[in-house]
Design an enzyme around this catalytic site. Structure first.
Site, mmCIF file in Angstrom:
data_model
loop_
_atom_site.group_PDB
_atom_site.id
_atom_site.type_symbol
_atom_site.label_atom_id
_atom_site.label_comp_id
_atom_site.label_asym_id
_atom_site.label_seq_id
_atom_site.Cartn_x
_atom_site.Cartn_y
_atom_site.Cartn_z
ATOM 1 N N SER A 1 -4.786 80.593 17.356
ATOM 2 C CA SER A 1 -4.671 80.529 18.819
ATOM 3 C C SER A 1 -5.703 81.440 19.478
ATOM 4 O O SER A 1 -6.897 81.203 19.377
ATOM 5 C CB SER A 1 -3.244 80.883 19.247
ATOM 6 N N HIS B 1 0.530 75.895 24.239
ATOM 7 C CA HIS B 1 0.041 74.846 23.346
ATOM 8 C C HIS B 1 0.875 73.568 23.467
ATOM 9 O O HIS B 1 1.297 72.983 22.469
ATOM 10 C CB HIS B 1 0.009 75.331 21.891
#
Length: 783
Positions: free
Chosen positions: A87, A192
């Protein structure tokens, strides 16, 4: 073989980076300047308890990860063979690969954290102990369409995102299915996932102003679990915000690359623990030699990376589909009607493979669209900047006049700051059954586009999905082309489905078709332009089209047309020879009887030559530095617009500009005081925009300067003779070439120019030119 891995949010801990800040004082000072606070104090002391807040966590982790990497390189003297980041950590991987410098990376991360921190009402949870296939069965069986997968952390650890109340409610469902544990995460939003789309769009606009460098070390992307491709760097990084983190597959890919050491760089050991779990529970992902070679070439790696043998450094050439053009056999000739793709003409019900592109503010008018339709062509109404009631009236007029099945289309222009405008226009198009749209200025696929595309999908008697709404996308960038050639993004489909804006059947069928029926390659042109060259763009887009059809196994061809620079038969001939299935003209139609602009503008345009255009900032994308091509002969607009942009770049507020310069702008540019201009702005923009301008002086300055662009456009369309020097007229050099071509004929005077006559004459002359060239070329053949 070594891979360095960087942790993401969740790895932060008070005291992280101790000892690093003293080793890199210059970078620490730079970080403090960017962030506006002491990064060292935040990481080591966290006096205000901010380290756990997303907008502080992400910059802090980026800095500590980056300094940890630099120290590691200093100590070992060796760079890794691969890098990856979980990430947020992906930004550190790209920094390590030299895709951007420290300051750029920190600015991007700061904005990312700021946007993600604003997300509210969402949550996340880790589902432990379920294999992916079981997990998907649970999701499908219980119809958990409001939830998205955020992370595939390991074969038995999957993180979900969604509405906060939903995240808490589904715990028993997963536990009953055999989950070892279900942990609700302490986060502020549904990261996300589709619910971050607003953040993605704003981040995309922010990231547009940054330039990226060549990647020096392969970076495994979270989105694809494959190495970043240089040409897709920006779009991949942007889409990471709404895409699941494919961490498990990324590590399996590296395992398949014979990585012997996975080394975590940065605080904690979460990433290292996930790697251990993946190595225990999963097998390496082994690619075939052909797949591996293709991916390496796609990354833009050097020949040395692949080996010195030229035969191994080039993709195997796949035969392209046979062209559908009507090529004359011996004794036959091209005609205006035979040019272009036969299926394209049949699908749209047109006689000529000739389109008239949209020009904003209704300059490509309803009369122009009707004139083109009745002549066997297709024109697009310039809906950009047109008020909704006027747009509705234009649709009604066109449908009344073209009531025998003649082709017509409407424009849909991307409005990054106001997605509601796109949505309202799509609502109108769906309401009135508008079947053809020209999508322009899109940098990515938006929900409004997907909704238009999927509405009314059905299966024909052969079982193939048939769209009733066609999209022709004007494109000039490979990453945008790739998005349009792909099916609609799953996260957007899920969002529309959850909002009941499409049916489940439409959602399922949407995955079987591309986002477009056709692409129109836009080379250097009037208005928004990327300065692209048709000779480069058209062959590349044709190749990308063929690859997409093979990849997705589409059952119907996607046609590729050409626009930009087409004002003569010779230019049109070049487009068809390059492989274009159709052509689209633009600038030449602005100087016609049907064009919805003033006679004064047409008088000026009639005098242009090919050198009489210039580049100026785009008013709608002023802060980003985007450019438009405009008329420069007889006007001061390009010079004045560029002057305003220079002032915007060099000052942080309107108050910093010296009094003399401001007075000159008021007198010569605005014809009114800056205060009066701002009052106009306040009356036009919604309160939230004004509130932001009051808080951010540079934003206020941008709004004031953008007023001039609206003003200059209005002057031109209205034909204000007194202020002619301020006319903003979007135009490319194609018009200058057209003016030279028709010089000495009846068409020299714009009052004799009609869009249907121009189209027919260009197509007829193009056919004749191709016949002459075909004859000359075949005459030189030897047997």
């Amino acid at each position: 073989m070594i891979a360095y891995l960087f942790p993401g949010q969740g790895a932060q801990v008070k005291g992280m980076g101790e000892g690093l800040f003293d080793e890199f004082p210059a970078l620490v000072a730079k970080a403090d300047a960017v962030l506006g606070y002491s990064i060292q104090k935040l990481c080591l002391e966290d006096p205000a308890k901010q380290l756990g807040q997303t907008d502080f966590t992400q910059p802090a982790l980026f800095v500590v990860n980056a300094l940890s990497y630099l120290k590691k390189i200093r100590e070992t003297g060796r760079k890794p063979d691969y890098v990856a980041g979980h990430s947020l950590g992906e930004y550190n991987a790209l920094f390590a690969a030299e895709a951007f410098d420290f300051e750029t990376g920190l600015k991007l991360v700061q904005k990312r954290g700021e946007l993600m921190a604003r997300a509210a009402g969402g949550g996340m949870a880790a589902v432990l102990g379920l294999k992916e296939e079981v997990f998907r069965e649970v999701m499908e069986k219980n119809k958990l369409i409001e939830l998205d997968v955020a992370n595939f952390n390991s074969p038995s650890q999957i993180v979900i995102s969604g509405p906060k109340d939903m995240i808490e409610q589904v715990k028993p469902i997963f536990e009953d299915a055999g989950a070892r544990n279900y942990v609700v995460l302490n986060v502020s939003g549904a990261f996300h996932s589709r619910y971050m789309e607003n953040a993605r769009q704003k981040f995309e606009a922010y990231a547009a102003s940054f330039e990226f460098s060549k990647i020096k070390i392969p970076v495994i992307s979270n989105v694809h679990a494959r190495p970043y491709k240089q040409q897709d760097l920006r779009s991949t990084l942007i889409n990471q915000i709404v895409s699941p983190v494919k961490w498990s597959e990324s590590i399996r890919y590296l395992m398949g690359k014979r990585i012997t050491q996975f080394i975590q760089i940065g605080p904690g050991n979460v990433v290292a623990g996930l790697v251990n779990a993946i190595q225990r529970e999963a097998e390496p992902l082994i690619l075939t030699e052909a797949e591996d070679r293709t991916e390496q070439v796609g990354e833009g790696m050097s020949k040395e990376t692949l080996g010195s043998d030229d035969s191994t450094s080039v993709k195997q050439q796949v035969p392209l589909p046979k062209p559908e053009h009507d090529v004359p056999a011996s004794g036959k000739r091209f005609t205006a009607e035979s040019l272009g793709h036969s299926e394209f003409k049949q699908d749209y019900g047109i006689k000529y493979a000739y389109l008239i592109g949209s020009m904003y503010k209704g300059i490509s008018s309803k009369e122009m669209v009707v004139k083109a339709g009745k002549a066997g062509m297709m024109g697009f109404f310039g809906a950009g900047g047109v008020k909704m009631d006027a747009l509705e009236e234009a649709i009604k007029y066109i449908q009344k006049e073209l009531n025998r099945g003649e082709a017509y289309g409407m424009n849909l222009i991307h409005v990054p700051d106001h997605p509601d405008i796109e949505n309202n226009i799509v609502d109108l198009y769906i309401k009135y059954g508008v079947r053809n749209i020209e999508a322009s200025a899109f940098m990515s696929i938006t929900p409004s586009l997907v909704r238009y595309r999927l509405k009314g999908l059905r299966r024909n008697e052969k079982g193939s999905v048939t769209p009733q709404n066609r999209i022709i996308a004007k494109v000039s960038r490979p990453e945008v082309v790739e998005a349009f050639l792909s099916p609609a993004p799953q996260n957007i489909i899920n969002k529309l489905l959850a909002e009941n804006r499409i049916s489940r059947e439409e959602a399922m069928m949407g995955m079987e078709i591309p986002m477009v029926d056709d692409l129109c390659v836009e080379a250097d042109s009037g208005g928004h332009t990327d300065h692209a060259v048709a000779y480069v763009l058209v062959p590349l887009m044709l190749q990308m089209r063929d690859e997409a059809i093979r990849k997705y196994k589409y059952n119907k061809s996607i046609r590729v047309g050409a626009a930009g620079g087409i004002g003569t038969p010779q230019a049109a001939s070049a487009a068809f020879i390059l492989g274009a299935d159709f052509i689209m003209t633009g600038s030449i139609n602005q100087c016609t009887v049907e064009a919805g602009t003033s006679d004064e503008v047409k008088d000026l345009l009639q005098q242009l030559n090919i050198q009489d255009t210039d580049y100026a900032p785009a008013g709608d994308m002023f802060e980003m530095g985007a450019k438009v091509q405009v008329m420069k002969k007889g006007v001061f607009f390009p010079a004045r617009a560029n002057k305003l942009y220079d002032l915007y770049r060099n000052y942080n507020s309107i108050d910093e500009i010296d009094r003399e310069t401001k007075h000159y702008i008021e007198e010569k540019y605005f014809k009114k005081s800056i205060e009066q201009v701002y009052e106009d702005i306040k009356a036009y923009y919604p309160p939230e925009i004004i509130e932001k301008a009051e808080r951010i002086p540079k934003r206020k300055m941008a709004l004031i300067f953008r007023w001039y662009f609206t003003y200059s456009t209005r002057l031109a369309i209205n034909g204000d003779k007194k202020n002619r020097v301020d006319y903003q007229v979007h135009c490319g050099p194609a018009l200058g070439a057209f003016n030279q071509w028709v010089k000495g004929t009846a068409l020299e005077n714009w009052k004799n120019r009609h869009v249907d006559d121009i189209g027919q004459k260009i197509m007829a002359a193009t056919a004749e030119h191709l016949n002459e060239r075909f004859k000359a070329l075949t005459a030189s053949l030897t047997i």
